[in-house]
Design an enzyme around this catalytic site. Structure first.
Site, PDB file in Angstrom:
ATOM      1  CD  GLU A 187      -4.258  -5.798   3.628  1.00 28.03           C
ATOM      2  OE1 GLU A 187      -5.012  -5.011   4.223  1.00 28.03           O
ATOM      3  OE2 GLU A 187      -3.025  -5.655   3.584  1.00 28.03           O
TER       4      GLU A 187
ATOM      5  CD  GLU B 142      -2.977  -0.936   2.343  1.00 28.17           C
ATOM      6  OE1 GLU B 142      -2.712  -0.252   3.338  1.00 28.17           O
ATOM      7  OE2 GLU B 142      -4.079  -1.462   2.153  1.00 28.17           O
TER       8      GLU B 142
HETATM    9  C1  BGP Z   1      -4.645  -2.133   5.369  1.00 30.06           C
HETATM   10  C2  BGP Z   1      -3.307  -2.586   5.876  1.00 30.06           C
HETATM   11  C3  BGP Z   1      -3.370  -3.652   6.924  1.00 30.06           C
HETATM   12  C4  BGP Z   1      -4.548  -3.579   7.860  1.00 30.06           C
HETATM   13  C5  BGP Z   1      -5.837  -3.128   7.186  1.00 30.06           C
HETATM   14  C6  BGP Z   1      -6.911  -2.686   8.146  1.00 30.06           C
HETATM   15  O1  BGP Z   1      -4.576  -0.831   4.899  1.00 30.06           O
HETATM   16  O2  BGP Z   1      -2.509  -3.077   4.824  1.00 30.06           O
HETATM   17  O3  BGP Z   1      -2.130  -3.681   7.569  1.00 30.06           O
HETATM   18  O4  BGP Z   1      -4.260  -3.000   9.035  1.00 30.06           O
HETATM   19  O5  BGP Z   1      -5.650  -2.074   6.303  1.00 30.06           O
HETATM   20  O6  BGP Z   1      -6.631  -1.392   8.606  1.00 30.06           O
HETATM   21  P1  BGP Z   1      -6.765  -0.980  10.103  1.00 30.06           P
HETATM   22  O7  BGP Z   1      -6.088  -2.037  10.889  1.00 30.06           O
HETATM   23  O8  BGP Z   1      -6.104   0.353  10.238  1.00 30.06           O
HETATM   24  O9  BGP Z   1      -8.224  -0.901  10.378  1.00 30.06           O
END
Ligand code: BGP
Length: 465
Positions: free
Chosen positions: A370, A160
């Site tokens: 993801e 990301e």
């Molecule tokens: C993405 C990241 C992850 C994860 C996910 C959820 O952007 O790659 O590492 O954390 O988001 O985000 P958050 O945990 O901030 O809710």
């Protein structure tokens, strides 16, 4: 014969490993930040769900669920703890053991080289803005490629880039906690593009069978009014969070109008160097990792300074939003639905995004690296969580992904975020995403949630797609 569709789940090193200073690991900027006064939450990833010691159990659970792939990241500072470039063999051994377990259950590893956690010695020199970062990153990547070779069939360089840069230099909620600097934001992404190209150059030298990609976060940019001004705002949005990174990484070049738009913002582009830009052309990715959470809805810029707002409190009080001065700002309407962290839930964005990526980038292989739902899970007295909201979220996103696949988009895999509960950056541990609950109060016990069993059935049902 076509390859099997990959169904799996994902984690990242800092978020799940724990063991932050074990077996010769050096500190990362996240260790340093979480231990500093700047971390007002005082919550850290020092132990987290302790994947470092529970990996056998966690990977077995993936296997029992029928998952045939696992996305995880390598901690750079576990492999190269200090700036002397001396490799920590114990760091490599840990990931060898993780790969052994994956092999045991027929789980295909998909491995990201950096998921936010730069080594602290790189942070001390300026982090992503350090002019030597691309050479350091290429060296680290080479160590990883030479050691693991084709044991890892899918490598991703950076997780990301644009979201990471936004958190570091616009929102300022991730280290180095700089706010509202478009100059630093675009400089950071440029350096990431060079890091990506130089790592791919190392990768190609080894003539491996493995593939190399990049994991991108931003989904589609949508507008509620279809006129020229709004369409222009959406195009600025694509420059802002997608084309600035994916154009060099996939097309091997920047669009001229993008550079003109940056100049009009008044940015100093002296960080761009012709010989580095020249590297983009021959060092493009084989596949795109696309994360799928929420869309961006924008309208033309009206007024105010550049500002990117997120919601780390989870109290449902503010929505994620952006003003990028002179380019665009966020738009809203009453039909939008948000989670408690102010993020819109809009399943169709996965379809729109896949279609858009095909339009701009040809039919490049795409993995949804993801997709997940952050929530305050409630467990019963046995620790069991009936997470129907997560099941609904995931099934609607998956259905839209499959629609794009049926329409010919080259989407080849899907990863639920996350494999088990883990550290959610500065949201701490209350915001949960896992298919498996981790009981932080009772010896980090793993208890599969309802969504785990739902996913198991779905994988069985869709194994031949
Ligand atoms: C993405 C990241 C992850 C994860 C996910 C959820 O952007 O790659 O590492 O954390 O988001 O985000 P958050 O945990 O901030 O809710």
């Amino acid at each position: 014969m076509s390859e099997k569709f990959l169904w799996g789940s994902a984690t990242a090193a800092y978020q799940c490993e724990g063991a932050w200073n074990e077996d010769g690991k050096g500190a990362s900027i996240w260790d340093e930040f979480c231990h500093s006064a700047a971390n007002t939450t005082k919550i850290t990833g020092d132990v987290s769900c302790d994947f470092y010691h529970h990996y056998k159990e966690d990977i077995k659970m993936m296997g029992d669920c029928g998952q045939n792939t696992y996305r995880f990241s390598i901690s750079w500072s576990r492999i190269l703890p200090k700036e002397d470039r001396v490799v920590n063999q114990k760091g490599l051994e840990f990931y060898d053991k993780v790969l052994d377990e994956c092999e045991k259950y027929g789980i295909v590893p998909n491995v990201t080289l950096i998921h936010y956690d730069l080594p602290d010695y790189i942070g001390a020199k300026g982090g992503w803005l350090y002019e030597g970062i691309s050479d350091e990153f290429a060296y680290y990547a080479k160590v990883v490629f030479e050691h693991f070779k084709d044991r890892i069939p899918f490598y991703a360089t950076i997780n990301e880039p644009t979201f990471n840069a936004s958190c570091c230099y616009l929102t300022g909620n991730y280290p180095p906690n700089v706010q509202n600097s478009l100059q630093d934001y675009f400089h950071c992404i440029y350096n990431m593009a060079v890091c990506n190209a130089k790592a791919i150059r190392e990768f190609r030298k080894l003539n491996l069978k493995a593939k190399i990609g990049l994991v991108h976060s931003s989904c589609s940019y949508d507008i509620f009014v279809d006129n020229e001004e709004y369409r222009k705002a959406a195009k600025y949005g694509e420059y802002f969070s997608t084309e600035c990174m994916l154009d060099p990484a996939i097309l091997g070049k920047y669009e001229d109008n993008f550079i003109i738009a940056l100049t009009k913002l008044g940015l100093d582009l002296s960080y761009m160097h012709e010989e580095e830009i020249a590297l983009f052309k021959d060092n493009t990715i084989d596949f795109l990792g696309q994360n799928a959470y929420c869309r961006n809805v924008v309208k033309p810029y009206t007024t105010g300074e550049t500002y990117v707002q997120v919601n780390n409190s989870g109290s449902g009080d503010k929505k994620e939003s952006k003003i990028i001065k002179g380019w665009f700002e966020s738009d809203f309407n009453d039909s939008m639905i948000f989670n408690k962290w102010g993020r819109e839930i809009y399943p169709k964005t996965i379809y729109d995004t896949l279609i858009k990526r095909r339009e701009r980038y040809g039919n490049i292989p795409i993995y949804i690296t993801e997709c997940g739902h952050g929530a305050y899970d409630i467990a019963d007295e046995n620790g069991y969580v009936e997470d129907d909201d997560r099941i609904e979220f995931l099934s609607s996103y998956i259905n839209y992904m499959l629609k794009a696949k049926e329409e010919g988009v080259n989407v080849l895999g899907f990863y639920v975020w996350s494999t088990m509960d883990l550290y959610s950056w500065i949201n701490g541990y209350k915001k949960r995403y896992g298919l498996v609950r981790v009981d932080y109060d009772n010896g980090l016990k793993r208890i599969p949630k309802k969504s785990y069993y739902w996913y198991k059935d779905l994988i069985k049902d869709k194994k031949d797609i």
